[in-house]
Design a protein around this motif. Structure first.
Motif, PDB file in Angstrom:
ATOM      1  N   ASP A 105       0.840  -1.198   0.000  1.00  0.00           N
ATOM      2  CA  ASP A 105       0.000   0.000   0.000  1.00  0.00           C
ATOM      3  C   ASP A 105       0.875   1.247   0.000  1.00  0.00           C
ATOM      4  OD1 ASP A 105      -2.407   1.268  -0.102  1.00  0.00           O
ATOM      5  OD2 ASP A 105      -3.056   0.768   1.931  1.00  0.00           O
ATOM      6  N   PHE A 106       0.380   2.292  -0.634  1.00  0.00           N
ATOM      7  CA  PHE A 106       1.096   3.572  -0.693  1.00  0.00           C
ATOM      8  C   PHE A 106       0.062   4.682  -0.595  1.00  0.00           C
ATOM      9  CE2 PHE A 106       2.626   7.238  -3.101  1.00  0.00           C
ATOM     10  CZ  PHE A 106       3.884   7.445  -2.554  1.00  0.00           C
ATOM     11  N   ASN A 107       0.160   5.488   0.460  1.00  0.00           N
ATOM     12  CA  ASN A 107      -0.825   6.554   0.688  1.00  0.00           C
ATOM     13  C   ASN A 107      -0.157   7.820   1.188  1.00  0.00           C
ATOM     14  OD1 ASN A 107      -3.476   5.133   0.271  1.00  0.00           O
ATOM     15  ND2 ASN A 107      -2.647   3.823   1.877  1.00  0.00           N
ATOM     16  N   VAL A 108      -0.842   8.929   0.982  1.00  0.00           N
ATOM     17  CA  VAL A 108      -0.495  10.197   1.627  1.00  0.00           C
ATOM     18  C   VAL A 108      -1.579  10.459   2.656  1.00  0.00           C
ATOM     19  CG1 VAL A 108      -0.176  12.676   1.349  1.00  0.00           C
ATOM     20  CG2 VAL A 108       0.720  11.095  -0.390  1.00  0.00           C
ATOM     21  N   ILE A 109      -1.171  10.560   3.940  1.00  0.00           N
ATOM     22  CA  ILE A 109      -2.138  10.690   5.033  1.00  0.00           C
ATOM     23  C   ILE A 109      -1.704  11.795   5.985  1.00  0.00           C
ATOM     24  CG2 ILE A 109      -2.786   8.249   4.901  1.00  0.00           C
ATOM     25  CD1 ILE A 109      -1.020   7.800   7.401  1.00  0.00           C
ATOM     26  N   PRO A 110      -2.637  12.342   6.784  1.00  0.00           N
ATOM     27  CA  PRO A 110      -2.257  13.291   7.836  1.00  0.00           C
ATOM     28  C   PRO A 110      -1.523  12.532   8.946  1.00  0.00           C
ATOM     29  CG  PRO A 110      -4.611  13.414   7.336  1.00  0.00           C
ATOM     30  CD  PRO A 110      -4.099  12.164   6.708  1.00  0.00           C
ATOM     31  N   TYR A 128       3.941  10.380   3.873  1.00  0.00           N
ATOM     32  CA  TYR A 128       3.764   9.160   3.097  1.00  0.00           C
ATOM     33  C   TYR A 128       3.642   7.987   4.077  1.00  0.00           C
ATOM     34  CZ  TYR A 128       5.850  11.858  -0.782  1.00  0.00           C
ATOM     35  OH  TYR A 128       6.149  12.802  -1.733  1.00  0.00           O
ATOM     36  N   GLU A 129       2.742   7.083   3.788  1.00  0.00           N
ATOM     37  CA  GLU A 129       2.659   5.809   4.510  1.00  0.00           C
ATOM     38  C   GLU A 129       2.906   4.717   3.471  1.00  0.00           C
ATOM     39  OE1 GLU A 129      -0.439   3.893   7.623  1.00  0.00           O
ATOM     40  OE2 GLU A 129      -1.165   4.025   5.553  1.00  0.00           O
ATOM     41  N   VAL A 130       4.025   4.014   3.631  1.00  0.00           N
ATOM     42  CA  VAL A 130       4.446   3.018   2.638  1.00  0.00           C
ATOM     43  C   VAL A 130       4.504   1.645   3.301  1.00  0.00           C
ATOM     44  CG1 VAL A 130       6.191   2.383   0.945  1.00  0.00           C
ATOM     45  CG2 VAL A 130       5.858   4.795   1.535  1.00  0.00           C
ATOM     46  N   LYS A 131       3.700   0.719   2.805  1.00  0.00           N
ATOM     47  CA  LYS A 131       3.693  -0.648   3.341  1.00  0.00           C
ATOM     48  C   LYS A 131       4.301  -1.569   2.286  1.00  0.00           C
ATOM     49  CE  LYS A 131      -0.441   0.192   6.139  1.00  0.00           C
ATOM     50  NZ  LYS A 131      -1.811  -0.259   6.482  1.00  0.00           N
ATOM     51  N   VAL A 145       6.482  -0.888   7.453  1.00  0.00           N
ATOM     52  CA  VAL A 145       5.633   0.282   7.227  1.00  0.00           C
ATOM     53  C   VAL A 145       6.483   1.510   7.506  1.00  0.00           C
ATOM     54  CG1 VAL A 145       3.511   1.475   7.829  1.00  0.00           C
ATOM     55  CG2 VAL A 145       3.606  -1.030   7.973  1.00  0.00           C
ATOM     56  N   SER A 146       6.636   2.368   6.494  1.00  0.00           N
ATOM     57  CA  SER A 146       7.486   3.558   6.612  1.00  0.00           C
ATOM     58  C   SER A 146       6.641   4.823   6.565  1.00  0.00           C
ATOM     59  CB  SER A 146       8.509   3.601   5.467  1.00  0.00           C
ATOM     60  OG  SER A 146       9.270   2.421   5.405  1.00  0.00           O
ATOM     61  N   TYR A 147       7.078   5.827   7.335  1.00  0.00           N
ATOM     62  CA  TYR A 147       6.425   7.137   7.362  1.00  0.00           C
ATOM     63  C   TYR A 147       7.473   8.202   7.088  1.00  0.00           C
ATOM     64  CZ  TYR A 147       2.837   4.434   9.810  1.00  0.00           C
ATOM     65  OH  TYR A 147       1.905   3.475  10.152  1.00  0.00           O
ATOM     66  N   LEU A 148       7.234   9.033   6.065  1.00  0.00           N
ATOM     67  CA  LEU A 148       8.175  10.086   5.687  1.00  0.00           C
ATOM     68  C   LEU A 148       7.400  11.365   5.393  1.00  0.00           C
ATOM     69  CD1 LEU A 148       8.892   7.279   3.784  1.00  0.00           C
ATOM     70  CD2 LEU A 148      11.071   8.491   3.782  1.00  0.00           C
ATOM     71  N   PRO A 149       7.937  12.538   5.750  1.00  0.00           N
ATOM     72  CA  PRO A 149       7.251  13.799   5.461  1.00  0.00           C
ATOM     73  C   PRO A 149       7.187  14.079   3.962  1.00  0.00           C
ATOM     74  CG  PRO A 149       8.977  14.086   7.132  1.00  0.00           C
ATOM     75  CD  PRO A 149       9.182  12.740   6.523  1.00  0.00           C
ATOM     76  N   VAL A 150       6.010  14.450   3.480  1.00  0.00           N
ATOM     77  CA  VAL A 150       5.828  14.752   2.059  1.00  0.00           C
ATOM     78  C   VAL A 150       6.661  15.961   1.651  1.00  0.00           C
ATOM     79  CG1 VAL A 150       4.149  15.542   0.331  1.00  0.00           C
ATOM     80  CG2 VAL A 150       3.537  13.701   1.925  1.00  0.00           C
ATOM     81  N   GLU A 159       6.292   3.679  -8.028  1.00  0.00           N
ATOM     82  CA  GLU A 159       7.406   3.113  -8.779  1.00  0.00           C
ATOM     83  C   GLU A 159       8.706   3.214  -7.997  1.00  0.00           C
ATOM     84  OE1 GLU A 159       9.715   3.665 -13.076  1.00  0.00           O
ATOM     85  OE2 GLU A 159       7.890   4.815 -12.644  1.00  0.00           O
ATOM     86  N   ILE A 160       8.920   4.349  -7.360  1.00  0.00           N
ATOM     87  CA  ILE A 160      10.155   4.566  -6.601  1.00  0.00           C
ATOM     88  C   ILE A 160      10.232   3.644  -5.397  1.00  0.00           C
ATOM     89  CG2 ILE A 160      11.425   6.231  -5.180  1.00  0.00           C
ATOM     90  CD1 ILE A 160      10.273   8.416  -7.089  1.00  0.00           C
ATOM     91  N   VAL A 161       9.135   3.526  -4.640  1.00  0.00           N
ATOM     92  CA  VAL A 161       9.182   2.716  -3.415  1.00  0.00           C
ATOM     93  C   VAL A 161       9.210   1.219  -3.710  1.00  0.00           C
ATOM     94  CG1 VAL A 161       8.076   4.489  -2.013  1.00  0.00           C
ATOM     95  CG2 VAL A 161       6.659   2.753  -3.124  1.00  0.00           C
ATOM     96  N   ASN A 162       9.027   0.840  -4.966  1.00  0.00           N
ATOM     97  CA  ASN A 162       9.212  -0.558  -5.331  1.00  0.00           C
ATOM     98  C   ASN A 162      10.689  -0.918  -5.434  1.00  0.00           C
ATOM     99  OD1 ASN A 162       6.975  -2.376  -5.637  1.00  0.00           O
ATOM    100  ND2 ASN A 162       6.165  -1.014  -7.208  1.00  0.00           N
ATOM    101  N   GLY A 163      11.545   0.084  -5.357  1.00  0.00           N
ATOM    102  CA  GLY A 163      12.986  -0.139  -5.375  1.00  0.00           C
ATOM    103  C   GLY A 163      13.596   0.232  -4.041  1.00  0.00           C
ATOM    104  N   SER A 164      14.776   0.852  -4.097  1.00  0.00           N
ATOM    105  CA  SER A 164      15.464   1.270  -2.876  1.00  0.00           C
ATOM    106  C   SER A 164      15.138   2.728  -2.565  1.00  0.00           C
ATOM    107  CB  SER A 164      16.982   1.107  -3.027  1.00  0.00           C
ATOM    108  OG  SER A 164      17.647   1.653  -1.905  1.00  0.00           O
TER     109      SER A 164
END
Length: 242
Positions: A105-110, A128-131, A145-150, A159-164
């Motif tokens: 999953d890939f989302n932009v959340i508060p 970003y919430e990246v699973k 599950v990663s959280y990074l500031p937009v 596409e990017i998070v499917n890699g490194s």
């Protein structure tokens, strides 16, 4: 051989014998181990004792039990030294393994209050919430599950998070990652984690929370990971403190 006069329990002695056979490659990954009856007759011990030793080795990840087929030697665990911050992809490549990612999953959340505090941003700021499932040679190793500031990590997409992710941050965004802090805990796999990692519900796992920072000290990410305890182990080098 088994020493029945030793203070060491007989099942433990058998465990050590089997582990030595694995280390000497007398038993290799994928090999079917001798049956309980064969061990029992060879060492003149009860099948219950043999079963206890085998169950312990299964729980420790040395052996793998396949329903209706027998017990096999498991693939050896991947060792990661907790000495410096590296990405999963970098770790696997140094071991000659092929890293890959399965995006769940890939989302932009508060941001929640807890995540916002760790990222030093205001609650509700978009993140970003990246699973993802991280694989090595096509075998699931970890669910993270990663959280990074937009506003900090601009242009992130599926596409990017499917890699490194670290390669994108350092090579494309030209931001330097400075250091990270990891917290490790033992746990057991819940239903969702067991399905994702292809392990039994209740199987032992390693829960890891990582907080990564840029060279200027700004928080970069919060990562919550679940690693398969049967495929991964962490090594810590601890110099003597005087």
């Amino acid at each position: 051989m088994i020493n029945k006069n030793s203070p060491l329990p007989i099942y433990y002695q058998l465990e050590e014998i089997i582990k030595e056979m694995i280390e000497k490659e007398e038993l290799k990954p994928g090999d079917l181990i001798p049956s309980e009856r064969e061990f029992s007759e060879k060492y003149e011990i009860s099948r219950m004792t043999v079963r206890q030793a085998i169950n312990s080795l299964v729980n420790d990840g040395y052996l793998l039990r396949k329903q209706g087929k027998g017990t096999y030697v498991a693939r050896q665990k991947i060792e990661q030294t907790l000495k410096g911050l590296t990405s999963f992809s970098e770790d696997m490549k140094t071991r000659g393994m092929e890293p890959s990612t399965k995006l769940i999953d890939f989302n932009v959340i508060p941001s929640s209050n807890g995540i916002a505090t760790k990222l030093a941003i205001e609650e509700g700021t978009l993140i970003y919430e990246v699973k993802r499932v991280r694989l090595a040679d096509h075998i699931p190793m970890a669910y993270e599950v990663s959280y990074l500031p937009v506003d900090l990590v601009k242009g992130l997409n599926k596409e990017i998070v499917n890699g490194s992710l670290y390669e994108y941050i350092e090579n494309i965004l030209n931001m330097k990652i400075g250091h990270g802090t990891q917290v490790l805990e033992a746990s057991i796999a819940r239903k969702t984690e067991s399905e994702i990692l292809d392990i039994h519900e209740g199987a032992p796992v390693l829960m890891i929370q990582r907080y990564s920072y840029l060279e200027d000290g700004n928080p970069l990410e919060v990562v919550k990971s679940v690693y398969r305890a049967d495929r991964y182990k962490f090594i810590i080098d601890m110099p003597r403190v005087k």
